[in-house]
Design an enzyme around this catalytic site. Structure first.
Site, short mmCIF file in Angstrom:
data_model
loop_
_atom_site.label_atom_id
_atom_site.label_comp_id
_atom_site.label_asym_id
_atom_site.label_seq_id
_atom_site.Cartn_x
_atom_site.Cartn_y
_atom_site.Cartn_z
N HIS A 1 6.73 30.72 -2.86
CA HIS A 1 8.11 30.98 -2.43
C HIS A 1 8.53 32.43 -2.62
CE1 HIS A 1 11.84 29.12 -1.09
NE2 HIS A 1 12.53 29.72 -2.04
N SER B 1 14.86 30.96 2.29
CA SER B 1 15.34 29.94 1.35
C SER B 1 16.82 29.63 1.61
CB SER B 1 15.08 30.40 -0.09
OG SER B 1 15.21 29.33 -1.00
N ASP C 1 4.24 26.54 -1.96
CA ASP C 1 5.62 26.74 -2.39
C ASP C 1 6.04 25.63 -3.35
OD1 ASP C 1 8.53 26.81 -2.43
OD2 ASP C 1 8.44 27.99 -0.58
#
Length: 275
Positions: free
Chosen positions: A254, A143, A221
């Site tokens: 995620h 991320s 995600d």
């Protein structure tokens, strides 16, 4: 350097460490896993995402079995400077826990938010002096940390043999997370942002030193379309003639459940290039 705790894991040693950083002007923390044996070991630097500390990857990613098998160390720093004298913001995506791996140029962030300098200078110096690590290293992250891994590798290619990312922020200049952080840390002049955008760096040819870039992305995600935009990495790589392996995985979100599923592939990817 102060070793705060140590644990045995997969035959190796996991250490929690704090030290003083000239770049951030304060105490920084990191974890480091060293595999069994005497070393010196090649190593990976892991960069975590928003709100994380040096502990999230350490306790959740499940990477140390693969690292031990490949005789590789892994270093995982905190995501920002911290402390009472360090600027902060109530939002999760700005301030402490959200350093974005750049050097801030704007008040009130500039005295301490120097995470690019910290990772590429102070952290490397500290771990190679204090642990049996060879000056052979690669970088990967998730991320915000995926953004950091990609951009730091391309901006400092002499430091890293390879780079990979899981669910990275692919183009911070084109998503809300990046626009908010870059406006605060770098100011309103968007030209200054371009040096910290992975898609733009790839398009400009700055990934050329790397034979391949491995990126994994979950299709479940929740941030995929609005924040991560991995298709921008693909388009940039196509324009530059850069090899980029983007693997899309149905149903994965995620979270660290996604990361723990694929992290061993990333360790193996880097081990092959650090051999």
């Amino acid at each position: 350097m102060d070793i705060r705790a140590q644990h045995r894991v997969h035959g190796g040693t996991l250490s929690y460490v704090q030290h003083e950083s000239a770049s951030t002007g304060g105490t920084m923390r990191f974890s480091v896993f060293t595999p069994p044996g005497a070393g010196p070991f090649p190593y990976l630097i892991w960069l975590s995402g928003l709100t994380c500390t040096e502990d999230n990857f350490t306790t959740k990613a499940g990477a140390y079995g693969a690292a031990a098998a490949h005789r590789m160390a892994i270093v995982a720093p905190d995501t920002s400077p911290r402390g009472d004298g360090v600027a902060d913001d109530p939002a999760y995506d700005l301030g402490q826990g959200a350093g974005f791996y750049i050097d801030a140029t704007e008040a009130p962030w500039t005295p301490h938010f120097k995470m690019e300098s910290y990772v590429t200078r102070d952290l490397i110096a500290a771990v190679e002096e204090g642990f049996p690590l060879a000056p052979k290293r690669s970088v990967f992250g998730h991320s915000m940390g995926g953004h950091g891994a990609l951009t730091l590798a391309m901006k400092h290619p002499s430091l890293f043999k390879s780079v990979s990312a899981l669910a990275p922020i692919s183009s911070p200049t084109q998503c809300a997370w990046g626009e908010k952080a870059f406006s605060a840390y770098l100011g309103a002049k968007r030209d200054a942002w371009k040096a910290h955008d992975a898609a733009l760096l790839i398009e400009a040819g700055q990934a050329a030193p790397f034979d391949d870039i491995l990126v994994d992305q979950g299709l479940g995600d929740q941030f995929l379309e609005n924040q991560l935009k991995p298709e921008l990495l693909e388009a940039a790589a196509a324009k530059a003639g850069q090899k980029l392996t983007l693997r899309r995985h149905e149903g994965y979100d995620h979270s660290y459940f996604f990361m723990t599923t694929f992290v061993a592939d990333h360790v193996a990817f880097h081990a092959a290039r650090l051999a």
